[in-house]
Write an enzyme that holds these catalytic residues in place. Structure first.
Site, PDB file in Angstrom:
ATOM      1  NE  ARG A 169      -6.652  -4.098   1.497  1.00  0.00           N
ATOM      2  CZ  ARG A 169      -7.535  -5.049   1.655  1.00  0.00           C
ATOM      3  NH1 ARG A 169      -8.802  -4.823   1.385  1.00  0.00           N
ATOM      4  NH2 ARG A 169      -7.175  -6.238   2.105  1.00  0.00           N
ATOM      5  CD  GLU A 185       1.141  -8.446   2.618  1.00  0.00           C
ATOM      6  OE1 GLU A 185       0.561  -9.029   3.559  1.00  0.00           O
ATOM      7  OE2 GLU A 185       0.539  -7.955   1.639  1.00  0.00           O
ATOM      8  CG  ASP A 237      -1.145  -8.119   7.331  1.00  0.00           C
ATOM      9  OD1 ASP A 237      -2.118  -7.485   6.890  1.00  0.00           O
ATOM     10  OD2 ASP A 237      -0.057  -8.204   6.726  1.00  0.00           O
ATOM     11  N   GLY A 277      15.152 -12.596  -5.100  1.00  0.00           N
ATOM     12  CA  GLY A 277      16.323 -13.157  -4.423  1.00  0.00           C
ATOM     13  C   GLY A 277      17.178 -12.108  -3.747  1.00  0.00           C
ATOM     14  CB  CYS A 312      -0.905   0.016   1.226  1.00  0.00           C
ATOM     15  SG  CYS A 312      -1.910  -1.477   1.409  1.00  0.00           S
ATOM     16  CG  ASN A 332       3.734   0.176   2.369  1.00  0.00           C
ATOM     17  OD1 ASN A 332       3.365  -0.737   1.643  1.00  0.00           O
ATOM     18  ND2 ASN A 332       4.850   0.848   2.150  1.00  0.00           N
ATOM     19  CB  SER A 391      -6.809  -6.184  -2.187  1.00  0.00           C
ATOM     20  OG  SER A 391      -7.570  -5.027  -1.944  1.00  0.00           O
TER      21      SER A 391
END
Length: 630
Positions: A50, A77, A100, A364, A2, A75, A52
């Site tokens: 947002r 995870e 979350d 990575g 976000c 913003n 989603s």
């Protein structure tokens, strides 16, 4: 993923205009095209855009706690949110959503600032507690997610995920910080301890701020750091097993998504390792994508295809053509501040390709910093061995004199290009590594500056903050200090900025499993022999992945994303190079010596020297200044 923005009044309480917050979030719509919202109360306003990913239908923001006493815009995870949710539910918390964001609210109400070490993930958030009348700003451990702040003339602090969010506020002044120009020419980006515009700051990685209406703004406080001070003494087989366990956990936790998920695949060790573990975990074929170049020496798509076939991925690739340089204005606009890592162009291209089929992509990034995968780190280890064998009283005068007279022979075979090595050996380890990391060394930068601009810098040199960081690092050796600097200085300023802006530009969430903090902390405890053996950096990682990947993927020379800048500036961008140094905005700033700039362009176009990186820096500086209106 976000975009967040907001306004907070320090030392007083004034009304916040919701339209100003809305304008700030509108500037970040690319970060969150799926929805937005604004909330205001006396002295505070929070805004959100947002994208989603988790709990797609629920979890709107700004989000209120169930009791209405706390509000958050977030913003990122949190990968362990389900475990935290169960723990909080056992202690009486109740949840209305499946995402979350609400877990962070409950964690704050239960543990206060001590909630931060419990959060595993990437994040930048602003949380307002109505009972405490307090704003809590926080950024993740390694700086995956950005957060800019600025004190404004009306006594408020504005904050946003990107500088363009702050630029939407009419009270933000647009005056360039000369020290940031010095920093940018040294590193090719503006590091996190500074911003290109005066009065703008970046919340450092692993830091938080607590702001109250009745107090002046509090300084950032560090809540996480990585330490290289300890060593694990286990056998290689045991350390390899631990490494594989950490990597599997990191990859699996980042595969949780309610939207399509895939991976970037360059064909190098790091992205191939992530894809190998994803394929091991996933029931379905992993979706992968890669970018190639029409310059054969720079193209790695054959290696990516080899890995894709090995693990049965749904693979797509695309070539970057020479005319992609025409996109330079769009590229500069993504970063706001000048940003000269030319690999941003192919990174943007691979993000565009990924976004055609997925909303989340694993990368990575992070392994080189954590496991000593950069050639400069391996060289630094050897240089430190030389420094320990020769006293400074001998090294300084002898190597310094040799380095000053040695020609800068870009065209010569690598063993004959010893100028930088000689100058580095003449200095202590931290100063030498700063030289190795810089794009333009101090003597090169000051040859470009005008007399008045150089005088205005005084004693400041861009290398000083990095050198001080290395000398104060919780570390045992020169290699430790080099890796610490890469994790704390180079990674957030360059690599993570590049990935965040290019992915968010196309509304793609990029996740970096090899930057899981438990994996980083494990890597920091490895003995030297597990990081570097002979000329091989990242040794334990490569050894561990031998069960998954072939030798030519693991042990071929590191390539990385390389853009054919030298060819561009001798071909289609030659006229642009001349214009930058003679008639562009840079020529009117008074910062530079016009004759020195002209020589940089003409020497490169004539093939006498490879000045492509310097020319790219000047081009991106010029474009960024135009975009910022300064």
């Amino acid at each position: 993923m976000c975009g967040i923005a907001g306004i907070f009044h320090c030392g007083t309480i004034k009304p916040v205009d919701p339209h100003r917050v809305e304008a700030m979030t509108d500037a970040l719509v690319h970060r969150g095209p799926d929805g937005g919202g604004v909330w205001t109360a006396p002295g505070v306003g929070l805004g959100h855009r947002r994208l989603s990913i988790i709990d797609v239908a629920g979890s709107p923001q700004p989000m209120h706690s169930p009791d209405g006493r706390a509000v958050i815009v977030f913003n990122g995870e949190i990968y362990n949110f389900r475990e935290l949710r169960r723990e909080l539910e056992d202690e009486g918390a109740r949840f209305r959503t499946d995402g979350d964001t609400e877990v962070i609210l409950a964690a704050w109400q239960r543990w206060g600032v001590d909630c931060l070490p419990r959060l595993h993930g990437m994040f930048a958030f602003a949380l307002y507690d109505l009972d405490r009348r307090e704003l809590f700003l926080a950024r993740d451990r390694l700086g995956v997610k950005p957060l800019f702040t600025a004190m404004l003339s009306d006594g408020s602090m504005a904050f946003a995920s990107e500088l363009k969010g702050l630029l939407a506020h009419p009270l933000l002044r647009r005056e360039v910080d000369p020290l940031a120009v010095e920093d940018y020419l040294a590193w090719g980006y503006v590091p996190d301890h500074r911003s290109f515009l005066k009065g703008v700051e970046k919340l450092p990685a692993g830091h938080f701020r607590l702001l109250r209406h009745d107090n002046p703004p509090a300084a950032p406080r560090q809540w996480w750091d990585v330490s290289f001070a300890d060593r694990d003494q286990g056998k290689t087989a045991d350390l390899s097993a631990q490494l594989l366990h950490h990597m599997r956990e990191a990859v699996s936790s980042r595969m949780v998504s309610d939207v399509p998920l895939g991976a970037f695949l360059s064909g190098g060790v790091d992205s191939s390792s992530v894809v190998a573990l994803m394929a091991e975990i996933s029931r379905d074929p992993v979706r992968t994508c890669s970018i190639g170049f029409d310059v054969a020496a720079l193209d790695e798509t054959a290696y990516a295809q080899q890995v894709a076939e090995r693990f049965g991925t749904e693979h797509r690739s695309r070539m970057v053509a020479p005319d992609d340089f025409q996109l330079v204005d769009q590229l500069a606009g993504m970063f706001d501040e000048p940003f000269a890592d030319a690999s941003a162009l192919p990174t943007w291209r691979v993000c565009q390709l990924a976004r055609e089929t997925v909303t989340v992509a694993l990368s990575g990034d992070g392994a080189d910093e954590a496991f000593a995968g950069y050639r400069r780190q391996v060289f630094h280890l050897r240089e430190e061995q030389a420094r320990s064998a020769l006293p400074q009283a001998l090294r300084g005068p002898v190597f310094g004199a040799l380095g000053r007279v040695w020609p800068k022979a870009d065209w010569a075979p690598r063993p004959l290009r010893a100028k930088a090595t000689l100058l580095s050996l003449a200095e202590d380890g931290a100063t030498g590594y700063a030289r190795a990391l810089s794009v333009i060394p101090p003597e090169g930068r000051f040859a470009l500056y005008s007399t008045s601009f150089a005088r205005g810098l005084g004693e400041y040199r861009a290398e000083t903050p990095l050198v001080e960081m290395m000398r104060a690092a919780p570390a045992r050796s020169g290699l430790d200090r080099a890796q610490y600097a890469d994790l704390k200085f180079w990674l957030p300023g360059d690599i993570l900025t590049k990935v965040d802006r290019t992915s968010m530009n196309v509304s793609l969430e990029a996740r970096e499993p090899l930057l899981d903090h438990r994996l980083i902390e494990f890597a920091a405890r490895l003995p030297h022999r597990e990081r570097v053996r002979g000329k091989q950096g990242k040794w334990l990682l490569k050894h561990t992945m031998e069960r998954y990947l072939p030798q030519d993927i693991l042990y071929r020379p590191k390539q990385g994303f390389v853009t054919p800048l030298a060819e561009w500036f001798r071909g289609p961008l030659a006229a642009t190079a001349r214009t930058i140094v003679s008639a562009g905005g840079l020529a009117r700033t008074g910062w530079f010596n016009p004759q020195a700039l002209a020589a940089i362009a003409e020497d490169h176009i004539a093939g006498r020297r490879d000045n492509s990186r310097v020319l790219w820096q000047l081009l991106m500086l010029d474009k960024s200044m135009r975009g910022l209106g300064v």
